[in-house]
Design a protein around this motif. Structure first.
Motif, PDB file in Angstrom:
ATOM      1  N   GLY A   1       0.819  -1.197   0.000  1.00  0.00           N
ATOM      2  CA  GLY A   1       0.000   0.000   0.000  1.00  0.00           C
ATOM      3  C   GLY A   1       0.856   1.250   0.000  1.00  0.00           C
ATOM      4  N   LEU A   2       0.176   2.406   0.070  1.00  0.00           N
ATOM      5  CA  LEU A   2       0.886   3.681   0.031  1.00  0.00           C
ATOM      6  C   LEU A   2       1.837   3.826   1.212  1.00  0.00           C
ATOM      7  CD1 LEU A   2       1.259   6.459  -1.266  1.00  0.00           C
ATOM      8  CD2 LEU A   2      -0.685   7.274   0.093  1.00  0.00           C
ATOM      9  N   LEU A   3       1.380   3.459   2.414  1.00  0.00           N
ATOM     10  CA  LEU A   3       2.212   3.593   3.602  1.00  0.00           C
ATOM     11  C   LEU A   3       3.421   2.668   3.531  1.00  0.00           C
ATOM     12  CD1 LEU A   3       2.701   4.784   6.393  1.00  0.00           C
ATOM     13  CD2 LEU A   3       1.236   2.976   7.348  1.00  0.00           C
ATOM     14  N   ALA A   4       3.160   1.383   3.198  1.00  0.00           N
ATOM     15  CA  ALA A   4       4.258   0.413   3.108  1.00  0.00           C
ATOM     16  C   ALA A   4       5.238   0.801   2.009  1.00  0.00           C
ATOM     17  CB  ALA A   4       3.707  -0.983   2.859  1.00  0.00           C
ATOM     18  N   GLY A   5       4.707   1.261   0.872  1.00  0.00           N
ATOM     19  CA  GLY A   5       5.580   1.677  -0.216  1.00  0.00           C
ATOM     20  C   GLY A   5       6.429   2.878   0.170  1.00  0.00           C
ATOM     21  N   SER A   6       5.852   3.826   0.911  1.00  0.00           N
ATOM     22  CA  SER A   6       6.601   5.001   1.358  1.00  0.00           C
ATOM     23  C   SER A   6       7.712   4.605   2.329  1.00  0.00           C
ATOM     24  CB  SER A   6       5.652   6.000   2.035  1.00  0.00           C
ATOM     25  OG  SER A   6       4.638   6.408   1.141  1.00  0.00           O
ATOM     26  N   VAL A   7       7.396   3.659   3.215  1.00  0.00           N
ATOM     27  CA  VAL A   7       8.407   3.183   4.167  1.00  0.00           C
ATOM     28  C   VAL A   7       9.559   2.506   3.423  1.00  0.00           C
ATOM     29  CG1 VAL A   7       8.865   1.541   6.027  1.00  0.00           C
ATOM     30  CG2 VAL A   7       6.793   2.949   6.090  1.00  0.00           C
ATOM     31  N   THR A   8       9.204   1.668   2.419  1.00  0.00           N
ATOM     32  CA  THR A   8      10.225   0.979   1.621  1.00  0.00           C
ATOM     33  C   THR A   8      11.130   1.972   0.908  1.00  0.00           C
ATOM     34  OG1 THR A   8       8.786  -0.927   1.277  1.00  0.00           O
ATOM     35  CG2 THR A   8      10.597  -0.647  -0.275  1.00  0.00           C
ATOM     36  N   LEU A   9      10.509   3.000   0.300  1.00  0.00           N
ATOM     37  CA  LEU A   9      11.295   4.006  -0.410  1.00  0.00           C
ATOM     38  C   LEU A   9      12.179   4.783   0.552  1.00  0.00           C
ATOM     39  CD1 LEU A   9      12.007   5.501  -2.981  1.00  0.00           C
ATOM     40  CD2 LEU A   9      10.005   6.955  -2.637  1.00  0.00           C
ATOM     41  N   ALA A  10      11.638   5.118   1.735  1.00  0.00           N
ATOM     42  CA  ALA A  10      12.423   5.849   2.732  1.00  0.00           C
ATOM     43  C   ALA A  10      13.623   5.029   3.185  1.00  0.00           C
ATOM     44  CB  ALA A  10      11.538   6.210   3.928  1.00  0.00           C
ATOM     45  N   ILE A  11      13.416   3.724   3.377  1.00  0.00           N
ATOM     46  CA  ILE A  11      14.520   2.843   3.768  1.00  0.00           C
ATOM     47  C   ILE A  11      15.580   2.799   2.670  1.00  0.00           C
ATOM     48  CG2 ILE A  11      15.165   0.443   4.231  1.00  0.00           C
ATOM     49  CD1 ILE A  11      12.433   0.117   5.590  1.00  0.00           C
ATOM     50  N   ALA A  12      15.114   2.683   1.411  1.00  0.00           N
ATOM     51  CA  ALA A  12      16.054   2.610   0.280  1.00  0.00           C
ATOM     52  C   ALA A  12      16.866   3.889   0.153  1.00  0.00           C
ATOM     53  CB  ALA A  12      15.284   2.343  -1.021  1.00  0.00           C
ATOM     54  N   LEU A  13      16.181   5.040   0.227  1.00  0.00           N
ATOM     55  CA  LEU A  13      16.891   6.315   0.115  1.00  0.00           C
ATOM     56  C   LEU A  13      17.834   6.524   1.294  1.00  0.00           C
ATOM     57  CD1 LEU A  13      14.006   8.653  -1.137  1.00  0.00           C
ATOM     58  CD2 LEU A  13      15.923   7.752  -2.455  1.00  0.00           C
ATOM     59  N   GLY A  14      17.371   6.144   2.473  1.00  0.00           N
ATOM     60  CA  GLY A  14      18.227   6.261   3.650  1.00  0.00           C
ATOM     61  C   GLY A  14      19.461   5.394   3.541  1.00  0.00           C
ATOM     62  N   ALA A  15      19.254   4.161   3.068  1.00  0.00           N
ATOM     63  CA  ALA A  15      20.391   3.248   2.906  1.00  0.00           C
ATOM     64  C   ALA A  15      21.366   3.771   1.859  1.00  0.00           C
ATOM     65  CB  ALA A  15      19.892   1.857   2.516  1.00  0.00           C
ATOM     66  N   ALA A  16      20.819   4.269   0.734  1.00  0.00           N
ATOM     67  CA  ALA A  16      21.686   4.794  -0.324  1.00  0.00           C
ATOM     68  C   ALA A  16      22.468   6.002   0.172  1.00  0.00           C
ATOM     69  CB  ALA A  16      20.845   5.175  -1.540  1.00  0.00           C
ATOM     70  N   GLY A  17      21.778   6.917   0.869  1.00  0.00           N
ATOM     71  CA  GLY A  17      22.454   8.088   1.402  1.00  0.00           C
ATOM     72  C   GLY A  17      23.522   7.728   2.426  1.00  0.00           C
ATOM     73  N   LEU A  18      23.207   6.759   3.286  1.00  0.00           N
ATOM     74  CA  LEU A  18      24.169   6.322   4.303  1.00  0.00           C
ATOM     75  C   LEU A  18      25.397   5.694   3.663  1.00  0.00           C
ATOM     76  CD1 LEU A  18      24.863   5.890   7.297  1.00  0.00           C
ATOM     77  CD2 LEU A  18      23.635   3.698   7.178  1.00  0.00           C
ATOM     78  N   VAL A  19      25.164   4.840   2.661  1.00  0.00           N
ATOM     79  CA  VAL A  19      26.290   4.187   1.984  1.00  0.00           C
ATOM     80  C   VAL A  19      27.161   5.219   1.274  1.00  0.00           C
ATOM     81  CG1 VAL A  19      26.920   2.630   0.108  1.00  0.00           C
ATOM     82  CG2 VAL A  19      25.176   1.948   1.748  1.00  0.00           C
TER      83      VAL A  19
END
Length: 404
Positions: free
Chosen positions: A176-194
């Motif tokens: 859903g929208l919430l789960a998809g937003s969380v997934t994207l936030a995790i991905a962007l956070g991981a990419a930024g952290l790396v």
């Protein structure tokens, strides 16, 4: 008995891929369309469907995607990515707008729905770095002035993949929208952290992974990549993005050594991946989507040429170099199939796989031709358009000179 059949089938696949690769190299072609055709021949509805080795091929295909993205990450340092992003992001925006929108529009016109539209947008957007690099080498253009522009567009597409793949993964999983937003936030956070860790502590990471023994280096890098890819997939981010980030984090001699050691493995498992995609595409399903695939290929050929022309013009390249830039970016390949494979695995739209296969087959063949002939053809056409004006101007000068 099952084990023997598996060995026979898988051995035959590898041998066949080797022969196809040799055939393609002899005629300076990309082997990707031949690998896809081999998968079609031995898959559902093909000439000789495989049975025992299908599960093994499936695992090999997943490793192939991981290695493709790892090797892509090894090509760049975090600093290079940041520099390219700052300098050339307008070209990336134009590239995305011109080439993703036709795919999305085609999916909606075919009545496939918004999820398929997002997937097909990615299929038509991302050029094939592998095919383009090979074509530039074959044509002797690696040192040309326009080549850095081509590479910048490809780098920006690769960066966009780190954001796009998690979105597609969440959509095809039905989040859903919430789960998809969380997934994207995790991905962007991981990419930024790396990226942050790679810029600040890249040398320490590379020193930790580094080894003078090629065997140990291979095992550590490969093990680390698959582990991170697995964790990323468990978080519903994308195994491919995890592998890409590992590649970015490694730099210097470690990246060069890992690239040398992993290149043969990458080529092997990437070939298996293309075969696997073909195995799950019924050849009988391609003719009904051939006309839409051809129309989409023609439209996105024009939009890629326009993208390259605009990007090269912005960089101050001459008109001939602009046409060469556009023609070189046309080829689609490995990542278009990776994106389509996500939707096929999730059963999003039965016709999407065949359409993507036909589309890639057309453009992976057409791409080297546009790279070679776009500039001379455009030069000839523009010279024909200018010639009447030139003749008219010349006649006016002559008349003016005689009569006045």
């Amino acid at each position: 008995m099952h084990s023997a059949v598996l060995l026979i089938e898988f051995g035959s696949i590898i041998l066949g891929l080797g022969l196809l690769g040799r055939f393609a190299a002899r005629f300076r072609l990309s082997p990707i369309p031949l690998y896809l055709l081999a998968g079609l021949a031995f898959g559902e509805g093909g000439l000789l469907p495989l049975g025992a080795s299908e599960e093994f091929v499936s695992i090999g295909a997943e490793i192939g995607v991981i290695l493709l993205l790892l090797m892509l990450g090894l090509e760049y340092t975090a600093g290079d990515l940041v520099t390219n992003l700052k300098a050339h992001y307008p070209a990336g925006l134009v590239d995305g707008a011109l080439n993703a929108l036709p795919g999305a529009a085609a999916a909606l016109l075919l009545g496939w729905g918004p999820v398929a539209a997002v997937v097909l947008a990615g299929v038509t957007w991302i050029s094939s770095s592998g095919v383009i690099a090979k074509v530039l080498g074959d044509l002797g253009r690696v040192g040309n002035r326009e080549t850095p522009v081509i590479l910048s567009v490809l780098v920006l597409e690769d960066l966009a993949m780190a954001v796009y793949l998690p979105i597609v993964t969440a959509l095809v999983a039905g989040a859903g929208l919430l789960a998809g937003s969380v997934t994207l936030a995790i991905a962007l956070g991981a990419a930024g952290l790396v990226l942050f860790v790679a810029v600040r502590y890249g040398r320490l990471i590379s020193r930790f992974v580094s080894s003078d023994d090629p065997e140990k280096l291979l095992l550590v890098v490969l093990g680390l990549t698959i582990l991170v890819a697995g964790v990323a997939q468990q978080l519903q981010v994308s195994a491919a993005v995890g592998a890409f980030l590992v590649g970015i984090a490694l730099s210097g001699e470690v990246a060069e050594g890992a690239h040398t050691l992993l290149s043969p493995l990458r080529d092997l498992f990437a070939a298996v991946f293309f075969v696997f995609f073909g195995l799950h595409t019924d050849p009988a399903s391609i003719p009904p989507v051939l006309l839409p695939a051809l129309a989409l290929a023609l439209v996105t050929t024009a939009t890629k040429i326009a993208t390259g022309y605009w990007a090269a013009r912005r960089a101050g390249i001459s008109p001939k170099g602009r046409w060469r830039t556009g023609g070189a970016l046309v080829a689609r390949g490995e990542f278009s199939i990776v994106i389509a494979g996500l939707a096929v695995s999730a059963g999003i739209e039965p016709s999407l796989g065949p359409l993507a296969t036909a589309y890639v087959l057309i453009l992976v063949i057409l791409g080297p031709l546009t790279a070679r002939y776009t500039e001379p053809l455009a030069t000839r056409l523009t010279s024909h358009r200018k010639s009447p004006t030139t003749r008219e101007s010349a006649s006016r000068v002559t008349v003016g000179g005689d009569g006045v």
